[in-house]
Design a protein around this motif. Structure first.
Motif, PDB file in Angstrom:
ATOM      1  N   TYR A   1       0.466  -1.186  -0.450  1.00 53.74           N
ATOM      2  CA  TYR A   1       0.251  -0.296  -0.018  1.00 53.74           C
ATOM      3  C   TYR A   1       0.929   1.315  -0.269  1.00 53.74           C
ATOM      4  N   VAL A   2       2.055   1.069   1.002  1.00 55.12           N
ATOM      5  CA  VAL A   2       2.684   2.363   0.867  1.00 55.12           C
ATOM      6  C   VAL A   2       3.541   2.610  -0.124  1.00 55.12           C
ATOM      7  N   LYS A   3       3.763   1.478  -0.758  1.00 56.43           N
ATOM      8  CA  LYS A   3       4.798   1.747  -2.345  1.00 56.43           C
ATOM      9  C   LYS A   3       3.410   2.691  -3.234  1.00 56.43           C
ATOM     10  N   ASN A   4       2.497   1.656  -2.994  1.00 54.22           N
ATOM     11  CA  ASN A   4       1.488   3.256  -4.233  1.00 54.22           C
ATOM     12  C   ASN A   4       0.745   4.205  -3.386  1.00 54.22           C
ATOM     13  N   ASN A   5       0.945   4.295  -2.197  1.00 58.82           N
ATOM     14  CA  ASN A   5       0.166   6.084  -1.898  1.00 58.82           C
ATOM     15  C   ASN A   5       1.003   6.415  -0.945  1.00 58.82           C
ATOM     16  N   TYR A   6       2.373   6.781  -1.509  1.00 52.60           N
ATOM     17  CA  TYR A   6       3.472   6.879  -0.554  1.00 52.60           C
ATOM     18  C   TYR A   6       3.721   8.633   0.023  1.00 52.60           C
ATOM     19  N   SER A   7       2.099   8.964  -0.371  1.00 55.30           N
ATOM     20  CA  SER A   7       2.196  10.483   0.250  1.00 55.30           C
ATOM     21  C   SER A   7       1.698  10.561   1.079  1.00 55.30           C
ATOM     22  N   ASP A   8       0.698   8.621   1.709  1.00 54.85           N
ATOM     23  CA  ASP A   8      -0.339   8.031   3.196  1.00 54.85           C
ATOM     24  C   ASP A   8       1.541   8.174   4.037  1.00 54.85           C
ATOM     25  N   THR A   9       1.071   9.950   4.449  1.00 54.62           N
ATOM     26  CA  THR A   9       1.656   9.643   5.829  1.00 54.62           C
ATOM     27  C   THR A   9       1.839   8.904   6.689  1.00 54.62           C
ATOM     28  N   GLU A  10       0.229   8.898   7.504  1.00 55.14           N
ATOM     29  CA  GLU A  10       0.409   7.829   8.674  1.00 55.14           C
ATOM     30  C   GLU A  10       0.801   6.330   8.384  1.00 55.14           C
ATOM     31  N   ALA A  11       0.493   5.967   7.040  1.00 57.81           N
ATOM     32  CA  ALA A  11       0.732   4.149   6.671  1.00 57.81           C
ATOM     33  C   ALA A  11       2.393   4.408   7.079  1.00 57.81           C
ATOM     34  N   LYS A  12       3.200   5.431   5.879  1.00 56.55           N
ATOM     35  CA  LYS A  12       4.291   5.147   5.621  1.00 56.55           C
ATOM     36  C   LYS A  12       4.929   5.528   6.900  1.00 56.55           C
ATOM     37  N   ASN A  13       4.670   6.164   8.129  1.00 52.91           N
ATOM     38  CA  ASN A  13       5.665   6.626   9.527  1.00 52.91           C
ATOM     39  C   ASN A  13       4.948   4.989  10.517  1.00 52.91           C
ATOM     40  N   LEU A  14       3.792   4.555  10.440  1.00 50.41           N
ATOM     41  CA  LEU A  14       3.993   3.288  10.878  1.00 50.41           C
ATOM     42  C   LEU A  14       4.013   2.247   9.980  1.00 50.41           C
ATOM     43  N   LEU A  15       4.515   1.976   8.840  1.00 46.12           N
ATOM     44  CA  LEU A  15       5.675   0.847   8.356  1.00 46.12           C
ATOM     45  C   LEU A  15       7.002   1.187   8.383  1.00 46.12           C
ATOM     46  N   LEU A  16       7.674   2.384   8.645  1.00 48.04           N
ATOM     47  CA  LEU A  16       9.123   2.692   9.081  1.00 48.04           C
ATOM     48  C   LEU A  16       9.351   2.297  10.496  1.00 48.04           C
ATOM     49  N   ASN A  17       8.251   2.422  12.049  1.00 46.02           N
ATOM     50  CA  ASN A  17       8.663   2.504  12.722  1.00 46.02           C
ATOM     51  C   ASN A  17       8.347   0.826  12.999  1.00 46.02           C
ATOM     52  N   CYS A  18       7.578   0.529  12.528  1.00 50.36           N
ATOM     53  CA  CYS A  18       7.173  -1.434  12.043  1.00 50.36           C
ATOM     54  C   CYS A  18       8.957  -1.885  12.250  1.00 50.36           C
ATOM     55  N   VAL A  19       9.673  -1.431  11.036  1.00 53.65           N
ATOM     56  CA  VAL A  19      11.145  -2.152  10.152  1.00 53.65           C
ATOM     57  C   VAL A  19      11.546  -1.563  11.698  1.00 53.65           C
ATOM     58  N   GLU A  20      11.669  -0.258  12.048  1.00 52.68           N
ATOM     59  CA  GLU A  20      12.692  -0.235  13.102  1.00 52.68           C
ATOM     60  C   GLU A  20      12.601  -1.028  13.793  1.00 52.68           C
TER      61      GLU A  20
END
Length: 236
Positions: free
Chosen positions: A51-70
């Motif tokens: 989802y984030v790959k195709n909707n990179y402007s979605d800040t909420e989802a992007k930040n959650l993904l980055l937090n999950c990776v960390e």
């Protein structure tokens, strides 16, 4: 047609309340079940990734993904290998704790959340490996009990413990988890059907946001039921 389904899946935003619910459970598990905590985070990461790959402007989802990776990178060194049997064992303990609460204690909203949590964790397990027959039976039973008890409360009916006889007489498919039939041809992704109206309503009513920690049961001493039978020798 399959290609269109895949595109729609990537464009559809994951259920953020469900994701936050799972991440909360991951935090609760981290000290005693770091492997299960890691798999929760990995599951969420994989739900968000396309989802984030195709909707990179979605800040909420992007930040959650980055937090999950960390978080995944931080937890990963605390165990040796990805042993899914440990997650399967945790799912079983969650289910047994919910079933015990249903059969021996007063049935309350806590009972709903315990069955609901077991249901979600079986879905996480199913993401990584196909549920066996017993696991699928427990998953279906936990899902059924969540729906049944919530429906009883909504209609001011006292729910019966175990498999309710009136419901079972009306619908033979609503059997106890030991007896529920399994379709051997089902693929693992088929266990998660489109949510019913009741389930959609619970999400709107914030069933995901319950504050009490149902993974450790600190108030009633059921933590032994949940944790004693799990081998933590390889978990830091």
């Amino acid at each position: 047609m399959e290609e269109n389904k895949e595109i729609n899946k990537k464009e559809t935003k994951p259920n953020m309340k469900q994701i936050k619910f799972i991440l909360k459970k991951s935090e609760e598990l981290e000290k005693k079940h770091s492997l299960a905590s890691f798999l929760c985070v990995l599951y969420v990461s994989e739900q968000l990734n396309d989802y984030v790959k195709n909707n990179y402007s979605d800040t909420e989802a992007k930040n959650l993904l980055l937090n999950c990776v960390e978080k995944a990178e931080r937890i990963r060194p605390t165990f040796d290998s990805l042993d899914y049997s440990k997650l399967a064992d945790l799912c079983k303990q969650l289910f047994l704790a919910a079933d015990k609460n249903d059969r021996t204690d007063e049935i309350t909203n806590k009972t709903i959340h315990m069955f609901f949590t077991a249901q979600i964790f079986y879905e996480i397990l199913n993401h990584f490996q196909t549920l066996n027959d017993d696991e699928k039976k427990k998953y279906l039973y936990a899902k059924y009990k969540t729906i049944y008890i919530k429906k009883c409360f909504d209609n001011s009916i006292k729910p019966e413990p175990g498999s309710p006889k009136p419901e079972r007489e009306k619908d033979q498919s609503e059997e106890s988890y030991e007896e529920m039939p399994i379709n051997q041809e089902e693929k693992k992704e088929d266990i998660q059907k489109d949510q019913s109206d009741e389930e959609q309503m619970w999400v709107k009513n914030d069933i995901w946001g319950e504050e009490e920690n149902y993974l450790s049961f600190p108030k009633n001493g059921d933590s032994n039921l949940l944790f004693n039978n799990t081998d933590n020798s390889k978990i830091g």
